[in-house]
Design a protein around this motif. Structure first.
Motif, short mmCIF file in Angstrom:
data_model
loop_
_atom_site.label_atom_id
_atom_site.label_comp_id
_atom_site.label_asym_id
_atom_site.label_seq_id
_atom_site.Cartn_x
_atom_site.Cartn_y
_atom_site.Cartn_z
N ILE A 195 0.85 -1.20 0.00
CA ILE A 195 0.00 0.00 0.00
C ILE A 195 0.87 1.24 0.00
CG2 ILE A 195 -1.58 1.37 1.42
CD1 ILE A 195 -2.87 -1.29 2.30
N VAL A 196 1.88 1.24 0.86
CA VAL A 196 2.77 2.40 0.96
C VAL A 196 3.57 2.57 -0.32
CG1 VAL A 196 4.76 3.34 2.19
CG2 VAL A 196 2.88 2.31 3.46
N ASP A 197 4.10 1.47 -0.86
CA ASP A 197 4.94 1.56 -2.07
C ASP A 197 4.15 1.97 -3.30
OD1 ASP A 197 7.13 0.83 -0.61
OD2 ASP A 197 7.07 -1.29 -1.23
N ASN A 198 2.89 1.62 -3.39
CA ASN A 198 2.10 1.89 -4.58
C ASN A 198 1.42 3.26 -4.57
OD1 ASN A 198 2.72 -0.58 -5.72
ND2 ASN A 198 0.98 -1.60 -4.78
N ARG A 199 1.52 3.95 -3.48
CA ARG A 199 0.86 5.25 -3.40
C ARG A 199 1.77 6.35 -3.96
NH1 ARG A 199 -4.38 5.77 -2.33
NH2 ARG A 199 -4.70 6.06 -0.15
N PRO A 200 1.25 7.17 -4.90
CA PRO A 200 2.04 8.31 -5.36
C PRO A 200 2.13 9.34 -4.23
CG PRO A 200 -0.12 8.30 -6.41
CD PRO A 200 -0.01 7.05 -5.58
N VAL A 201 3.22 10.06 -4.22
CA VAL A 201 3.44 11.03 -3.15
C VAL A 201 3.07 12.41 -3.66
CG1 VAL A 201 5.11 12.01 -1.57
CG2 VAL A 201 5.29 9.62 -2.23
N ASN A 202 1.89 12.86 -3.27
CA ASN A 202 1.50 14.24 -3.48
C ASN A 202 0.73 14.67 -2.23
OD1 ASN A 202 -1.34 13.69 -3.80
ND2 ASN A 202 -0.92 13.03 -5.91
N PRO A 203 0.52 15.93 -2.03
CA PRO A 203 -0.07 16.39 -0.76
C PRO A 203 -1.41 15.76 -0.41
CG PRO A 203 0.77 18.25 -2.02
CD PRO A 203 0.90 17.03 -2.89
N GLU A 204 -2.29 15.61 -1.41
CA GLU A 204 -3.59 15.03 -1.12
C GLU A 204 -3.45 13.57 -0.69
OE1 GLU A 204 -4.63 15.85 -4.95
OE2 GLU A 204 -4.83 17.98 -4.53
N ASP A 205 -2.61 12.83 -1.41
CA ASP A 205 -2.41 11.42 -1.08
C ASP A 205 -1.66 11.27 0.24
OD1 ASP A 205 -3.77 10.42 -3.24
OD2 ASP A 205 -1.98 10.30 -4.51
N ALA A 206 -0.75 12.17 0.51
CA ALA A 206 -0.01 12.10 1.77
C ALA A 206 -0.98 12.26 2.94
CB ALA A 206 1.07 13.17 1.81
N THR A 207 -1.93 13.16 2.81
CA THR A 207 -2.94 13.36 3.86
C THR A 207 -3.81 12.13 3.99
OG1 THR A 207 -2.98 15.74 3.37
CG2 THR A 207 -4.83 14.85 4.62
N GLU A 208 -4.23 11.60 2.85
CA GLU A 208 -5.06 10.39 2.87
C GLU A 208 -4.30 9.22 3.49
OE1 GLU A 208 -7.31 7.39 -0.27
OE2 GLU A 208 -6.67 9.37 -0.95
N MET A 209 -3.01 9.08 3.12
CA MET A 209 -2.20 8.01 3.68
C MET A 209 -2.03 8.20 5.18
SD MET A 209 -0.60 5.20 3.35
CE MET A 209 -0.62 5.01 1.60
N SER A 210 -1.82 9.42 5.60
CA SER A 210 -1.68 9.72 7.03
C SER A 210 -2.96 9.34 7.77
CB SER A 210 -1.37 11.20 7.22
OG SER A 210 -1.31 11.51 8.59
N ASP A 211 -4.11 9.68 7.20
CA ASP A 211 -5.38 9.31 7.82
C ASP A 211 -5.56 7.79 7.87
OD1 ASP A 211 -6.00 11.96 8.17
OD2 ASP A 211 -7.28 12.09 6.37
#
Length: 94
Positions: A60-76
């Motif tokens: 999940i972590v490796d497949n997620r692109p790193v942009n601000p919206e996704d970073a917030t979603e990943m953090s949540d």
């Protein structure tokens, strides 16, 4: 002659009794060994399940692109996982 036959039968009965005791003891040892092996299998299955979960989280972590919206979603998402784990630990501790 009948007396000799009875003695032979008595010897055979004694031998059969000893063999039965031997087989019963072996059976108990095998049952104990089987229980140990089944317990070991359960532990290994739990370890495999744990590692599968680690791999899923890693993917999940490796497949997620790193942009601000996704970073917030990943953090949540991670915070939700942490809260769920805390609930499970509390439940299991009771």
């Amino acid at each position: 002659m009948i007396h000799e036959e009875l003695q032979k039968l008595e010897k055979l009965a004694v031998q059969a009794g000893k063999k039965l005791e031997s087989i019963s003891a072996e059976n108990e040892q095998l049952k104990a060994r089987l229980a140990q092996l089944e317990h070991g299998i359960q532990e290994k299955e739990q370890e495999i399940h744990h590692f599968k979960n680690k791999i899923k989280i890693s993917n999940i972590v490796d497949n997620r692109p790193v942009n601000p919206e996704d970073a917030t979603e990943m953090s949540d998402l991670i915070n939700n996982y942490i809260q769920e784990i805390d609930h499970l630990i509390t439940y299991l501790s009771e």
